[in-house]
Design an enzyme around this catalytic site. Structure first.
Site, PDB file in Angstrom:
ATOM      1  N   HIS A  91     -42.541 -13.487  43.762  1.00  7.59           N
ATOM      2  CA  HIS A  91     -43.188 -12.308  43.183  1.00  7.59           C
ATOM      3  C   HIS A  91     -44.705 -12.346  43.359  1.00  7.59           C
ATOM      4  O   HIS A  91     -45.377 -11.336  43.168  1.00  7.59           O
ATOM      5  CB  HIS A  91     -42.790 -12.116  41.713  1.00  7.59           C
ATOM      6  CG  HIS A  91     -43.495 -13.003  40.733  1.00  7.59           C
ATOM      7  ND1 HIS A  91     -42.960 -14.199  40.290  1.00  7.59           N
ATOM      8  CD2 HIS A  91     -44.669 -12.864  40.085  1.00  7.59           C
ATOM      9  CE1 HIS A  91     -43.779 -14.742  39.410  1.00  7.59           C
ATOM     10  NE2 HIS A  91     -44.833 -13.955  39.272  1.00  7.59           N
ATOM     11  N   ASP A 109     -36.828 -16.566  43.203  1.00  2.00           N
ATOM     12  CA  ASP A 109     -38.264 -16.316  43.084  1.00  2.00           C
ATOM     13  C   ASP A 109     -39.043 -17.492  43.667  1.00  2.00           C
ATOM     14  O   ASP A 109     -39.629 -18.302  42.942  1.00  2.00           O
ATOM     15  CB  ASP A 109     -38.621 -16.081  41.611  1.00  2.00           C
ATOM     16  CG  ASP A 109     -40.029 -15.543  41.427  1.00  2.00           C
ATOM     17  OD1 ASP A 109     -40.647 -15.124  42.420  1.00  2.00           O
ATOM     18  OD2 ASP A 109     -40.503 -15.536  40.267  1.00  2.00           O
ATOM     19  N   SER A 163     -48.314 -17.516  37.420  1.00  3.72           N
ATOM     20  CA  SER A 163     -47.219 -17.281  38.354  1.00  3.72           C
ATOM     21  C   SER A 163     -47.316 -18.167  39.588  1.00  3.72           C
ATOM     22  O   SER A 163     -48.386 -18.292  40.194  1.00  3.72           O
ATOM     23  CB  SER A 163     -47.225 -15.828  38.824  1.00  3.72           C
ATOM     24  OG  SER A 163     -46.715 -14.959  37.854  1.00  3.72           O
TER      25      SER A 163
END
Length: 272
Positions: free
Chosen positions: A83, A128, A224
């Site tokens: 992502h 992911d 992230s």
């Protein structure tokens, strides 16, 4: 296609526990301001060279820019979240930084240099994970790789063990500006069955690893793609948390690295 997926999710909701009690959100997407928005809430300042495998990733796209973390796993490879790479055109990699704006050096590469998992699905946070091919770097005290788990550990859940997450940025949900220093927090791995009570089993699969976030200590936006490490081994990639905030006590979730050892080896040649 998205409508079809949503319909499937609606049908699946007839089975208890499949859908989340709390909506999940990628740290990258939590807010658009500031553009560099990583943080470990209520963590500690890292010492110089404490996390030589940590890199900062400044992504740019036609739609804007965002900040993520990543882990050096070889002298020409960085591991991060799908992502983070999704939709980006370029990334500048910050190596050897403790103070975010003062890296030892940087490299900028285009999207042709990364491998995003072909089966990444944003809606349910499947697969992911991404690899970024980088120019060769020379390892030092401030820039070095982190080990991948051994294949023999593929079935380890790590439940009850304390791992360390790291990243840059704001230190609370109420903050509006980033911090300059690399942050870290010790977080205890919890069973997926516990995490599923918050996010549902469609999202928390066997390829996800979750940690508890007591006392408002958690990963958050912009962390992230960053590392979750246990005894010098990379076991997780920061993936998602609760939409309602990072300090509400909901679990934080990571891509489980042991589930992707074959994928990493196939695409980069790197193994434990």
């Amino acid at each position: 296609m998205k409508v079809f997926v949503v319909l499937l999710l609606a049908i699946a909701s007839a089975s208890a526990g499949l859908l989340p009690q709390v909506s999940h959100m990628h740290p990258r997407d939590r807010t658009a301001v500031p553009s560099i928005d990583g943080r470990i809430t209520n963590g500690h300042n890292a010492e110089v060279n404490q996390f030589p495998y940590q890199v900062g990733l400044s992504f740019t796209a036609t739609s804007g820019s965002w900040w993520c973390g990543g882990s050096i796993i070889g002298n020409t490879w960085v591991l991060t979240a799908a992502h983070c790479t999704s939709g980006a055109s370029y990334v500048t990699i910050y190596y050897g930084a403790t103070v975010r704006t003062s890296p030892q050096f940087t490299h900028t590469v285009s999207s042709s240099n990364w491998i995003q998992h072909a089966n990444y699905i944003s809606l349910t946070v499947r697969n992911d994970i991404s690899l970024i091919k980088t120019p060769a770097v020379t390892f030092s005290a401030s820039v070095n790789k982190i080990a991948l788990p051994a294949i023999a550990n593929s079935y380890s859940t790590y439940v009850g063990q304390t791992a360390v997450a790291s990243g840059w940025g704001m230190t609370a949900d109420t903050e509006t500006s980033v911090t300059k220093n690399l942050q870290f927090a010790d977080l205890t791995v919890i069973a997926n069955s516990v995490c599923q009570k918050t996010f549902g089993s469609l999202v928390v699969t066997s390829k996800v690893i979750c940690v508890a976030t007591p006392n408002s200590i958690s990963t958050c936006q912009g962390d992230s793609g960053g590392p979750l490490a246990l005894d010098g081994t990379l076991i997780g990639i920061t993936s998602f948390g609760a939409e309602d905030g990072c300090e509400i006590g909901a679990p934080a979730a990571f891509t489980r690295v042991t589930s992707y050892l074959d994928w990493i080896k196939t695409n980069s040649g790197i193994s434990a």
